[in-house]
Enzyme design. Sequence first.
Site, mmCIF file in Angstrom:
data_model
loop_
_atom_site.group_PDB
_atom_site.id
_atom_site.type_symbol
_atom_site.label_atom_id
_atom_site.label_comp_id
_atom_site.label_asym_id
_atom_site.label_seq_id
_atom_site.Cartn_x
_atom_site.Cartn_y
_atom_site.Cartn_z
ATOM 1 N N ALA A 60 0.831 -70.595 -9.100
ATOM 2 C CA ALA A 60 -0.389 -69.802 -8.929
ATOM 3 C C ALA A 60 -0.001 -68.324 -8.965
ATOM 4 C CB ALA A 60 -1.061 -70.152 -7.604
ATOM 5 N N VAL A 86 4.425 -69.413 -5.938
ATOM 6 C CA VAL A 86 3.839 -68.098 -6.186
ATOM 7 C C VAL A 86 4.441 -67.507 -7.464
ATOM 8 C CG1 VAL A 86 3.450 -65.783 -5.287
ATOM 9 C CG2 VAL A 86 3.481 -67.746 -3.719
ATOM 10 N N LYS A 87 3.577 -67.241 -8.426
ATOM 11 C CA LYS A 87 4.002 -66.719 -9.724
ATOM 12 C C LYS A 87 3.929 -65.196 -9.688
ATOM 13 C CE LYS A 87 3.192 -67.995 -14.585
ATOM 14 N NZ LYS A 87 2.232 -68.702 -15.470
ATOM 15 N N VAL A 88 5.061 -64.553 -9.951
ATOM 16 C CA VAL A 88 5.211 -63.103 -9.775
ATOM 17 C C VAL A 88 5.726 -62.489 -11.079
ATOM 18 C CG1 VAL A 88 6.408 -61.313 -8.456
ATOM 19 C CG2 VAL A 88 5.738 -63.451 -7.328
#
Length: 217
Positions: A60, A86-88
């Site tokens: 996400a 968590v996509k960063v």
Amino acid sequence: MKFFIDTANLAMIEEASALGVLDGVTTNPSLMAKEGISGKQNIHNHYLEICKIADGDISAEVLGVTFEEMVKEGEELAALHPRIVVKVPMTKDGIKAIKYFSEKGIKTNCTLVFSPGQALLAAKAGATYVSPFLGRLDDVSTDGLQLISDIRLIYDNYAFQTQILAASVRHSMHIINCAKIGADVVTCPLAPILSLLKHPLTDSGLDQFIKDSQKMK
């Protein structure tokens, strides 16, 4: 090698899951918009629906660009479900956020990676996954598969635990070549995965088996 599906479409995720080879899902703001999903609460609810369908990690993506924004959004996303990753983005603040999340035990996916140096920094910061975009490199006449190979060599040299998640995968040969090189994961739409099923000799052979079986009745 793990197969992730790159979509926010629930029907496609269900079809991929039913195939029995799906290991996770990746999404991004563009894919959410394509499904008409907008607004934080609606997006969060959609991620929860995805988690109900698919096993494995669900990436996400944060929308913020500063360290503070990424941390705030990332913590909210991680709190939704234990399998949320968590996509960063690969930026200076993104690397700082990945380091912060890794120290908190929150899984991360460093996205928009286009060079071995970027992948090295992501691994040093403790990223769970790194996402090199091989198809987009191919689009500008650069060998995307060579990037995957270079990252594999670097990670093996130093025993980094970060998994190589080959992204921007366009077709079945991308998948096959990523498997040869040693990518840990590929993420793509459903069509390239389904195309792995196809071979004309399989079709003709099955057709002959069916014809021969009719003679035995």
